[in-house]
Motif scaffolding. Structure first.
Motif, PDB file in Angstrom:
ATOM      1  N   THR A 194      73.061  66.303  48.035  1.00  0.00           N
ATOM      2  CA  THR A 194      74.182  67.595  47.860  1.00  0.00           C
ATOM      3  C   THR A 194      75.157  67.670  49.438  1.00  0.00           C
ATOM      4  N   ARG A 195      76.291  68.005  49.266  1.00  0.00           N
ATOM      5  CA  ARG A 195      77.465  67.911  50.460  1.00  0.00           C
ATOM      6  C   ARG A 195      76.703  69.320  50.900  1.00  0.00           C
ATOM      7  N   GLU A 196      76.471  70.299  50.397  1.00  0.00           N
ATOM      8  CA  GLU A 196      76.352  71.431  51.374  1.00  0.00           C
ATOM      9  C   GLU A 196      74.912  71.852  50.830  1.00  0.00           C
ATOM     10  N   ARG A 238      66.948  77.064  46.024  1.00  0.00           N
ATOM     11  CA  ARG A 238      67.926  76.854  47.097  1.00  0.00           C
ATOM     12  C   ARG A 238      67.562  75.513  47.356  1.00  0.00           C
ATOM     13  N   LEU A 239      69.225  73.954  47.654  1.00  0.00           N
ATOM     14  CA  LEU A 239      69.171  73.197  48.266  1.00  0.00           C
ATOM     15  C   LEU A 239      69.941  72.687  49.338  1.00  0.00           C
ATOM     16  N   PRO A 240      68.595  72.375  50.358  1.00  0.00           N
ATOM     17  CA  PRO A 240      69.639  71.556  51.468  1.00  0.00           C
ATOM     18  C   PRO A 240      71.228  70.513  51.779  1.00  0.00           C
ATOM     19  N   ALA A 241      71.254  70.712  52.908  1.00  0.00           N
ATOM     20  CA  ALA A 241      72.730  69.739  52.917  1.00  0.00           C
ATOM     21  C   ALA A 241      72.205  68.923  52.677  1.00  0.00           C
ATOM     22  N   GLY A 242      72.822  67.547  52.056  1.00  0.00           N
ATOM     23  CA  GLY A 242      72.130  65.604  52.141  1.00  0.00           C
ATOM     24  C   GLY A 242      70.701  65.701  51.601  1.00  0.00           C
ATOM     25  N   ALA A 243      69.764  66.661  50.069  1.00  0.00           N
ATOM     26  CA  ALA A 243      68.955  66.717  49.732  1.00  0.00           C
ATOM     27  C   ALA A 243      69.212  66.039  48.721  1.00  0.00           C
ATOM     28  N   PRO A 244      68.636  64.507  48.396  1.00  0.00           N
ATOM     29  CA  PRO A 244      69.010  63.694  47.248  1.00  0.00           C
ATOM     30  C   PRO A 244      68.148  64.336  45.746  1.00  0.00           C
ATOM     31  N   ARG A 260      80.528  69.182  45.189  1.00  0.00           N
ATOM     32  CA  ARG A 260      78.931  69.853  45.601  1.00  0.00           C
ATOM     33  C   ARG A 260      78.234  68.268  45.392  1.00  0.00           C
ATOM     34  N   PHE A 261      78.081  67.802  44.393  1.00  0.00           N
ATOM     35  CA  PHE A 261      77.309  66.479  44.118  1.00  0.00           C
ATOM     36  C   PHE A 261      77.978  64.977  44.517  1.00  0.00           C
ATOM     37  N   SER A 262      77.653  64.630  45.718  1.00  0.00           N
ATOM     38  CA  SER A 262      78.699  64.102  45.791  1.00  0.00           C
ATOM     39  C   SER A 262      77.189  62.241  45.329  1.00  0.00           C
ATOM     40  N   PRO A 263      77.904  61.196  44.751  1.00  0.00           N
ATOM     41  CA  PRO A 263      77.777  60.143  44.409  1.00  0.00           C
ATOM     42  C   PRO A 263      77.546  59.262  45.416  1.00  0.00           C
ATOM     43  N   ALA A 264      77.874  59.499  46.446  1.00  0.00           N
ATOM     44  CA  ALA A 264      77.156  59.142  48.130  1.00  0.00           C
ATOM     45  C   ALA A 264      76.242  57.995  48.226  1.00  0.00           C
ATOM     46  N   ASN A 265      74.629  58.360  47.419  1.00  0.00           N
ATOM     47  CA  ASN A 265      73.534  57.622  47.479  1.00  0.00           C
ATOM     48  C   ASN A 265      73.448  56.981  46.360  1.00  0.00           C
ATOM     49  N   GLY A 325      60.832  61.856  48.214  1.00  0.00           N
ATOM     50  CA  GLY A 325      61.567  61.948  48.857  1.00  0.00           C
ATOM     51  C   GLY A 325      62.589  62.271  48.120  1.00  0.00           C
ATOM     52  N   LEU A 326      62.733  62.296  46.798  1.00  0.00           N
ATOM     53  CA  LEU A 326      64.366  63.060  46.559  1.00  0.00           C
ATOM     54  C   LEU A 326      63.635  64.599  45.639  1.00  0.00           C
ATOM     55  N   TRP A 327      64.247  65.627  45.287  1.00  0.00           N
ATOM     56  CA  TRP A 327      64.321  66.625  44.502  1.00  0.00           C
ATOM     57  C   TRP A 327      64.998  65.900  42.864  1.00  0.00           C
ATOM     58  N   ARG A 328      63.893  66.328  41.946  1.00  0.00           N
ATOM     59  CA  ARG A 328      63.707  65.542  40.429  1.00  0.00           C
ATOM     60  C   ARG A 328      64.777  66.771  40.021  1.00  0.00           C
TER      61      ARG A 328
END
Length: 383
Positions: free
Chosen positions: A271-273, A281-287, A31-36, A12-15
């Motif tokens: 990703t924040r956006e 292309r990665l969607p917002a919220g992509a881990p 753009r690439f958050s450490p929130a997770n 469930g992750l983008w490598r």
């Protein structure tokens, strides 16, 4: 050719594998958050969540999972404990701790015993050093090790619901201790980590969030890196001989470990956006799961990059370098019992569970002699 960014459906992750892209992600936390960074990889079940909730468990965004001005201000507070002068002053302490453990190892080997170098050498020295550095004095090392291993398994492993409950109970005990330390520091702030964070204005749950990860990552990842180093050395008499003859070669061994067998091979971002990375292309919220080892010969990404580079990098390198030097001097005549030992293999943490060694067969059968230990060329004189 391997795609530099690809979706792993099972995880469930983008490598993200390309080192330049990994560096770009680390360098752009907006753009690439450490929130997770501290989010459980496996969704926790209701029972585990209830156990954590009963202990008031919370990891608000402060340091590892935060960015921006507040992250920078807290990072400066913590960085004071890891200055070059403070870290360098600990090297004689590390050498004394290692010397006692290697003396015990050699005595056991001389009696014909098999010895696990992880349990005998790698496990507790980094924890003792970290406690000395950050100064919490009311927890013993075995308890801290139990908390640490179970925390890593709960947040980066794939535990079953039953295992989650056991791990959550351990996490709750650890968090309860942290809250007690934070409360004590608020009543009487001392010179340790908890006092520094309280004086900086952090609330108790924020103090706990910083300390929860720091007191684990600050020693457990180093223990794991040293375990990998001891596995490498036990199986490679040529490298042992080279380091024993020239202690400065230990830095090359550490570089190799960071590049190929780091204890932290991956790390996460989200990703924040919506954005494009490496043509994907990665969607917002992509881990994202960033590969930070096996990407170069230098291991320059092994401790992260940019604003979140590991504060303990210098300490971890020093402890591992000393471990390599001391091991090369103390065990020129061993052989591994298990060429492929069982591994700790979590989402972002990897190391051998044990490194069992014995004297070489010719020595065990009386065709050689157990040499006297030769100190490394940079050994500190006894005080």
């Amino acid at each position: 050719m391997t795609c530099p960014v690809s979706y792993d459906e099972s995880a469930g992750l983008w490598r993200v594998r390309d080192p330049e892209l990994v560096r770009r992600v680390f360098a752009d936390p907006e753009r690439f958050s450490p929130a997770n960074a501290l989010t459980a990889h496996t969704r926790l079940g209701v029972r585990a969540l209830r156990i954590l909730s009963a202990a008031g468990f919370a990891l608000p965004a402060v340091l590892a999972n935060q960015t921006g001005p507040r992250h920078r201000s807290v990072r400066r507070v913590v960085a004071r404990f890891f200055t070059p002068d403070r870290v360098d002053a600990l090297e004689p302490v590390v050498r004394r701790l290692n010397a006692a453990r290697w003396a015990a190892v050699r005595a056991r080997l001389a009696r014909g015993e098999e010895v696990d170098l992880v349990a005998s050498v790698a496990d507790d020295v980094p924890a003792l050093v970290l406690l000395d550095l950050l100064a919490p004095d009311d927890v013993d090392v075995p308890e801290l090790k139990r908390w640490s291993r179970d925390f890593l398994e709960l947040f980066w492993g794939v535990p079953t619901p039953e295992e989650q409950e056991r791990l959550a109970r351990c996490a709750a005990r650890y968090y309860t201790w942290l809250r007690q330390r934070a409360s004590a520091a608020r009543r009487s702030p001392g010179a340790d980590l908890f006092g520094a964070l309280v004086r900086h204005g952090l609330a108790d749950d924020e103090v706990c969030s910083v300390a929860y990860f720091l007191l684990v990552a600050g020693h457990e990842t180093t223990s794991m890196l040293i375990s990998s180093a001891l596995r490498l050395l036990s199986a490679d008499p040529g490298t042992r001989a080279a380091v024993a003859a020239d202690a400065t070669r230990a830095d090359q061994v550490v570089d190799t470990l960071q590049a190929r067998e780091s204890s932290v091979p991956t790390w996460r971002r989200v990703t924040r956006e919506e954005t494009v990375l490496g043509g994907t292309r990665l969607p917002a919220g992509a881990p994202l799961l960033l590969r930070i080892t096996d990407t170069s010969d230098t291991g320059e990404l092994a401790f992260g990059w940019g604003a979140h580079r590991c504060l303990g990098a210098r300490l971890a390198r020093m402890e591992t370098r000393v471990a390599v030097q001391d091991a090369a001097a103390a065990m020129p005549e061993v052989e591994p019992v298990e060429p492929d030992p069982p591994m700790i293999d979590l989402l972002s943490f990897r190391a051998p569970e044990r490194v069992r060694v014995r004297l070489r067969q010719d020595i065990r059968h009386g065709r050689g002699a157990l040499p006297r230990t030769r100190p490394s060329t940079t050994q500190e004189p006894a005080a």
